[in-house]
Design a protein around this motif. Structure first.
Motif, short mmCIF file in Angstrom:
data_model
loop_
_atom_site.label_atom_id
_atom_site.label_comp_id
_atom_site.label_asym_id
_atom_site.label_seq_id
_atom_site.Cartn_x
_atom_site.Cartn_y
_atom_site.Cartn_z
N SER A 121 48.27 54.59 46.45
CA SER A 121 47.58 54.34 45.18
C SER A 121 48.04 53.02 44.60
O SER A 121 49.08 52.46 45.00
CB SER A 121 47.92 55.45 44.17
OG SER A 121 49.28 55.33 43.80
N GLY A 122 47.25 52.54 43.63
CA GLY A 122 47.59 51.28 42.98
C GLY A 122 48.96 51.33 42.33
O GLY A 122 49.75 50.38 42.42
N ALA A 123 49.25 52.45 41.67
CA ALA A 123 50.56 52.58 41.01
C ALA A 123 51.69 52.46 42.02
O ALA A 123 52.69 51.78 41.79
CB ALA A 123 50.63 53.91 40.27
N GLU A 124 51.52 53.12 43.16
CA GLU A 124 52.55 53.04 44.21
C GLU A 124 52.71 51.61 44.72
O GLU A 124 53.83 51.19 45.05
CB GLU A 124 52.13 53.91 45.39
CG GLU A 124 52.74 55.29 45.41
CD GLU A 124 52.40 55.96 46.74
OE1 GLU A 124 53.22 55.89 47.66
OE2 GLU A 124 51.30 56.52 46.84
N ALA A 256 50.88 39.17 41.77
CA ALA A 256 49.49 39.27 41.28
C ALA A 256 49.02 40.69 41.55
O ALA A 256 48.92 41.10 42.71
CB ALA A 256 48.62 38.26 42.00
N ASP A 257 48.75 41.43 40.48
CA ASP A 257 48.24 42.80 40.65
C ASP A 257 46.72 42.70 40.78
O ASP A 257 46.00 42.55 39.79
CB ASP A 257 48.65 43.68 39.46
CG ASP A 257 48.18 45.13 39.65
OD1 ASP A 257 47.45 45.39 40.62
OD2 ASP A 257 48.54 45.98 38.81
N GLU A 258 46.27 42.80 42.03
CA GLU A 258 44.83 42.66 42.35
C GLU A 258 44.18 44.01 42.61
O GLU A 258 43.14 44.08 43.27
CB GLU A 258 44.67 41.76 43.58
CG GLU A 258 45.09 40.32 43.36
CD GLU A 258 43.94 39.38 43.04
OE1 GLU A 258 42.83 39.87 42.76
OE2 GLU A 258 44.16 38.16 43.08
N VAL A 259 44.80 45.06 42.10
CA VAL A 259 44.27 46.40 42.36
C VAL A 259 42.81 46.51 41.92
O VAL A 259 41.97 47.06 42.64
CB VAL A 259 45.16 47.47 41.68
CG1 VAL A 259 44.47 48.83 41.64
CG2 VAL A 259 46.49 47.58 42.42
N GLN A 260 42.48 45.96 40.76
CA GLN A 260 41.10 46.05 40.27
C GLN A 260 40.31 44.76 40.54
O GLN A 260 39.12 44.79 40.82
CB GLN A 260 41.08 46.36 38.77
CG GLN A 260 39.73 46.74 38.26
CD GLN A 260 39.74 47.63 37.03
OE1 GLN A 260 38.72 47.81 36.40
NE2 GLN A 260 40.84 48.24 36.67
N SER A 261 40.99 43.62 40.47
CA SER A 261 40.27 42.34 40.58
C SER A 261 40.08 41.88 42.02
O SER A 261 39.30 40.95 42.27
CB SER A 261 41.06 41.26 39.81
OG SER A 261 42.37 41.13 40.33
C1 LIG Z 1 45.37 46.39 37.86
C2 LIG Z 1 45.70 47.80 38.20
N1 LIG Z 1 46.91 48.09 38.70
C3 LIG Z 1 47.26 49.34 39.04
C4 LIG Z 1 46.39 50.39 38.85
C5 LIG Z 1 46.79 51.78 39.23
O1 LIG Z 1 46.06 52.21 40.33
P1 LIG Z 1 45.96 53.75 40.69
O2 LIG Z 1 45.12 54.38 39.64
O3 LIG Z 1 45.33 53.76 42.06
O4 LIG Z 1 47.35 54.28 40.71
C6 LIG Z 1 45.11 50.13 38.33
C7 LIG Z 1 44.16 51.24 38.10
O5 LIG Z 1 43.19 51.13 37.40
C8 LIG Z 1 44.76 48.80 37.99
O6 LIG Z 1 43.57 48.51 37.47
#
Ligand SMILES: Cc1ncc(COP(=O)(O)O)c(C=O)c1O
Length: 453
Positions: A121-124, A256-261
């Motif tokens: 997951s993004g958080a991980e 750079a947190d690119e999880v969404q972008s």
């Molecule tokens: C920029 C960003 N980082 C991290 C996360 C967390 O991702 P996840 O919901 O898969 O744990 C999100 C989720 O929306 C996010 O937008």
């Protein structure tokens, strides 16, 4: 034939029955954006259990840049089902994990040797990026930003800015996290104006190092290249170069947190490419897996190798089905030209919404970077008072009329677009027609037509 087909009241009877069961069986904590239960989906549409069909502008919160059930993804997963499912990459490895790491290493906008590891997951991914930065620098602190969203686990919730619903009641938080203002120019925390501010917010980090935390104890600065949950805020082009300079000066890792972008959302594979800056680490998730859960950390090999063997990962990390799905998703982006499509959709969005902005005072700021587009709703153009209730109402109007959307923003007043990039022009326009009717409906109820844009 139109994609949107509304045949019952919304929610329909079957969705209503499921809502009742949901309320009884599931706690209030997990989010509920629409009261609509899905039966099937394809490309950029979703059909609910009552036979209503919607255009999807949410993409499961930005996870479906290649569309629902993208054919290459579905085929790759089908094939994988016939070979093996879970093995645990740490126990008996398999090639698709390596092939995907090689692909992301090749795509990441970082020079020199790179490495990638996967989680679920993004958080991980964010948690692991911070662990890696700490192992590399042997420093404890992390600097993050106002209006940032990085997840809901202890560390990532701490890094996240918005209090309700993400933090209220969940203290204590993780230590050694320091927050500074982001370059949110429409609502500058320092009440300055770009460009005369000369990037005061980024440069002010030097002051943070005098008053708040010593730079020699900072492992990482983590920033979203475009704020996601924080409201699709696009910083000025100089923001990241200033952050890069500061990180270089003090030996701080830039994440750079690119999880969404990331993964084609902004018309480039990674949004940071718009800013001409090389981060040290990049986190990915959401659209990476083409609809399956997968997340990654990609970065400079030297930094990525700082963590001890066995110190990173998890049981399901880099699941075989997710890895082949991700390879197929990236192939889809490359072969089907989804980067260009993302940019074109952003232009199509902007052309429409700029018109609304001229017509209706409720449309405040319009923000577009490729297909990462949003508009901020305000009660008054001058005061910029957020129109949060109206934004919620717009979301409800949308799903009642056949369009799935999700809002964003710390103030809850941003309508964001995360439409699958495979949407046809006709479907996109159908969705925009619903939004336009919604904005018109809300404006007529709430306020007079604005005299100026
Ligand atoms: C920029 C960003 N980082 C991290 C996360 C967390 O991702 P996840 O919901 O898969 O744990 C999100 C989720 O929306 C996010 O937008």
């Amino acid at each position: 034939m139109k994609t949107i087909q509304i045949r019952t009241e919304i929610p329909g009877p079957k969705s209503k029955a499921l809502l009742t069961r949901r309320e009884e069986a599931i706690p209030r904590g997990p989010q509920l954006v629409t009261p609509i239960f899905a039966a099937k989906s394809e490309g950029a549409w979703i059909e609910d259990v009552d036979g209503n069909r919607y255009v999807d502008f949410a993409g499961g919160i930005g996870c479906l840049n290649v569309g629902h059930r993208a054919p290459r993804v579905v085929n790759a997963v089908r094939e994988q089902l016939d070979n093996f499912l879970h093995l645990c990459f740490g126990v008996t490895p398999y090639e698709s994990y390596i092939a995907l790491a090689e692909k992301l290493n090749a795509l990441a906008p970082i020079r020199g040797p790179k490495k990638t590891m996967f989680v679920n997951s993004g958080a991980e991914a964010v948690e692991n990026a911070v662990k890696i930065a700490r192992a590399y620098t042997k420093r404890p602190a992390v600097i993050c930003f106002e209006d940032a969203f990085h997840g809901r686990t202890l560390l990532t919730m701490t890094l996240t800015s918005k209090i309700v619903p993400y933090k209220a009641g969940f203290a204590p938080f993780a230590p050694e996290v320091y927050r500074v203002p982001y370059a949110y120019c429409y609502r500058c925390s320092y009440s300055k104006t770009y460009p005369s501010c000369e990037l005061y917010c980024a440069k002010h980090l030097e002051d943070t190092f005098r008053r708040v935390v010593e730079p020699g104890s900072v492992a990482a600065i983590i920033a979203e290249p475009v704020l996601g949950e924080g409201g699709f805020v696009i910083p000025p082009k100089e923001f990241f170069p200033v952050l890069r300079e500061i990180c270089d000066k003090y030996g701080i890792v830039l994440i750079a947190d690119e999880v969404q972008s990331g993964i084609a959302r902004t018309g480039k594979m990674f949004a940071i490419e718009h800013f001409g800056v090389e981060p040290d680490l990049i986190t990915t998730a959401k659209s990476l897996g083409g609809g399956l859960p997968l997340a990654g950390v990609t970065g400079r090999a030297e930094i990525m190798d700082a963590a001890n063997p066995g110190g990173l990962g998890s049981t399901f990390a880099g699941n075989p089905a997710s890895c082949v799905a991700a390879l197929a998703a990236i192939e889809t982006i490359e072969v089907d030209g989804l980067l260009a499509r993302s940019t074109a959709l952003g232009k199509r969005f902007e052309a429409r919404v700029r018109g609304w902005q001229k017509k209706w005072g409720i449309v405040g700021d319009v923000r577009v970077l490729g297909g990462m587009c949003a508009f901020e709703l305000v009660k008054d153009r001058e005061t910029r008072e957020p129109a949060s209730a109206e934004t919620k109402e717009l979301g409800r109007y949308a799903y009642e009329h056949g369009l799935i959307t999700i809002t964003a923003g710390t103030l809850g007043n941003v309508m964001r677009i995360l439409v699958p990039l495979v949407v046809t022009d006709e479907q996109f326009d159908e969705g925009m027609d619903v939004l336009e009717a919604g904005v018109s409906h809300i404006s007529e109820k709430k306020q007079p037509v604005a005299s100026h844009a």
